[in-house]
Design a protein around this motif. Sequence first.
Motif, mmCIF file in Angstrom:
data_model
loop_
_atom_site.group_PDB
_atom_site.id
_atom_site.type_symbol
_atom_site.label_atom_id
_atom_site.label_comp_id
_atom_site.label_asym_id
_atom_site.label_seq_id
_atom_site.Cartn_x
_atom_site.Cartn_y
_atom_site.Cartn_z
ATOM 1 N N ASN A 25 73.116 37.741 2.296
ATOM 2 C CA ASN A 25 73.004 37.017 1.024
ATOM 3 C C ASN A 25 72.528 35.586 1.228
ATOM 4 O OD1 ASN A 25 74.084 38.757 -1.333
ATOM 5 N ND2 ASN A 25 75.569 39.113 0.291
ATOM 6 N N ASP B 215 78.133 37.260 -4.697
ATOM 7 C CA ASP B 215 78.582 38.148 -3.617
ATOM 8 C C ASP B 215 79.228 37.371 -2.479
ATOM 9 O OD1 ASP B 215 77.868 40.506 -4.835
ATOM 10 O OD2 ASP B 215 75.893 40.622 -3.906
ATOM 11 N N GLU C 30 79.339 39.374 -11.981
ATOM 12 C CA GLU C 30 78.349 40.259 -11.346
ATOM 13 C C GLU C 30 77.893 41.365 -12.290
ATOM 14 O OE1 GLU C 30 77.685 42.986 -7.359
ATOM 15 O OE2 GLU C 30 78.946 41.195 -7.332
ATOM 16 N N HIS D 138 67.211 47.545 -8.326
ATOM 17 C CA HIS D 138 68.228 47.177 -9.318
ATOM 18 C C HIS D 138 68.994 48.398 -9.810
ATOM 19 C CE1 HIS D 138 69.562 46.197 -13.515
ATOM 20 N NE2 HIS D 138 70.103 45.205 -12.854
ATOM 21 N N VAL E 223 71.615 49.454 -7.268
ATOM 22 C CA VAL E 223 72.793 48.573 -7.262
ATOM 23 C C VAL E 223 73.651 48.809 -8.502
ATOM 24 C CG1 VAL E 223 73.537 46.164 -7.379
ATOM 25 C CG2 VAL E 223 71.675 46.819 -5.851
ATOM 26 N N SER F 219 77.516 49.959 -8.575
ATOM 27 C CA SER F 219 78.504 48.977 -9.011
ATOM 28 C C SER F 219 79.371 49.436 -10.181
ATOM 29 C CB SER F 219 77.806 47.667 -9.393
ATOM 30 O OG SER F 219 77.161 47.108 -8.284
ATOM 31 N N THR G 23 79.935 46.498 -1.615
ATOM 32 C CA THR G 23 78.875 46.079 -2.545
ATOM 33 C C THR G 23 78.210 44.773 -2.129
ATOM 34 O OG1 THR G 23 79.947 47.244 -4.373
ATOM 35 C CG2 THR G 23 78.355 45.550 -4.943
ATOM 36 N N ASN H 208 74.160 44.995 -1.153
ATOM 37 C CA ASN H 208 73.194 44.436 -2.107
ATOM 38 C C ASN H 208 71.970 43.804 -1.436
ATOM 39 O OD1 ASN H 208 74.605 45.313 -4.306
ATOM 40 N ND2 ASN H 208 75.361 43.316 -4.928
ATOM 41 N N TYR I 197 68.051 45.251 -1.782
ATOM 42 C CA TYR I 197 66.982 44.449 -2.382
ATOM 43 C C TYR I 197 65.910 44.068 -1.376
ATOM 44 C CZ TYR I 197 69.222 43.912 -6.906
ATOM 45 O OH TYR I 197 69.755 44.165 -8.141
#
Length: 313
Positions: free
Chosen positions: A42, A70, A111, A244, A247, A251, A282, A286, A290
């Motif tokens: 991240n 995150d 989130e 997207h 995720v 989620s 998660t 993520n 991405y």
Amino acid sequence: MRRDNLTWESEFVLLGLSSDRQTQAGLFVLFAAAYLLTLLGNGLIILLIGQDVRLHLPMYFFLCNLSVVDICYISSGVPQMLVHFLLEKKTISFTRCGTQLFFSLALGGTEFLLLAAMAYDRYVAVCDPLRYVAVMSPRCCTGLAAVSWLVGLVNSTVETVVTMRLPTCGHHVLNHVACETLALVRLACVDITLNQVVILASSVVVLLVPCCLVSLSYTYIVAAILRIRSTAGRRKAFGTCASHLTVVSMSYGMALVTYMQPHSTASAEQDKVVTLFYAVMTPMLNPLIYSLRNNEMKAALSRVLMRSSESKL
């Protein structure tokens, strides 16, 4: 029960995942690695978006916000888990418990709302590309992000207050890895109708409504993609949404099942799995999703690495 018979604990004991020392040592290594990978992944996304002007787009603005969430989310619980893996008695004070609950609820809610904002961004990009720049203006993006953070904070404040006000009458052992709403409510020795209403209302605001908005957005997106005649055009359009959508699917699912049914007989072990999934898996997955599925992120990483190598020459 009479008011003078009610008591509030100064600290709680967390049972955690296992009492076996060898298992806890293995879990420490596993969770420490996941925590470091999350910070690295991240942090790299935030760095790339900040350094590369080609990524100064609405989609990456929301992705940057998601990465900040995150990092904060996993940092609100995992460091304490790591410490507890090394201790015989796993205790947490009332104040720290309430603080941890507040941040986990605030960041989790934020989130879910950010994912809904990102779905709207993809909807405009696919269904109304000619007006994309005008619709997804900096002011609109900032407003959507601000509303996501504000609603997450307000929702967390309400739920934390009504949860931590519950007396436990001597019960202080939490069968959980962290201070979590359902685990704390189970310890209550008074009527919890208000808490059940708040949990349900909170689930509607930060889970059900965003999930419905995401579903509606992708209904229009899929319909628009199917109207594209060329296979290459369909593949490109779907490629802009695939990360997207992955995720979002990851989620929303388990959280909806758990928090939309406060009266359910969901076990404490199931609550632990859900908490660990959102607190550890998660945030770690993520950035992988991405970055691996996004050519622009890969190109930005290559450019940053190239500039870094050139500067050393």
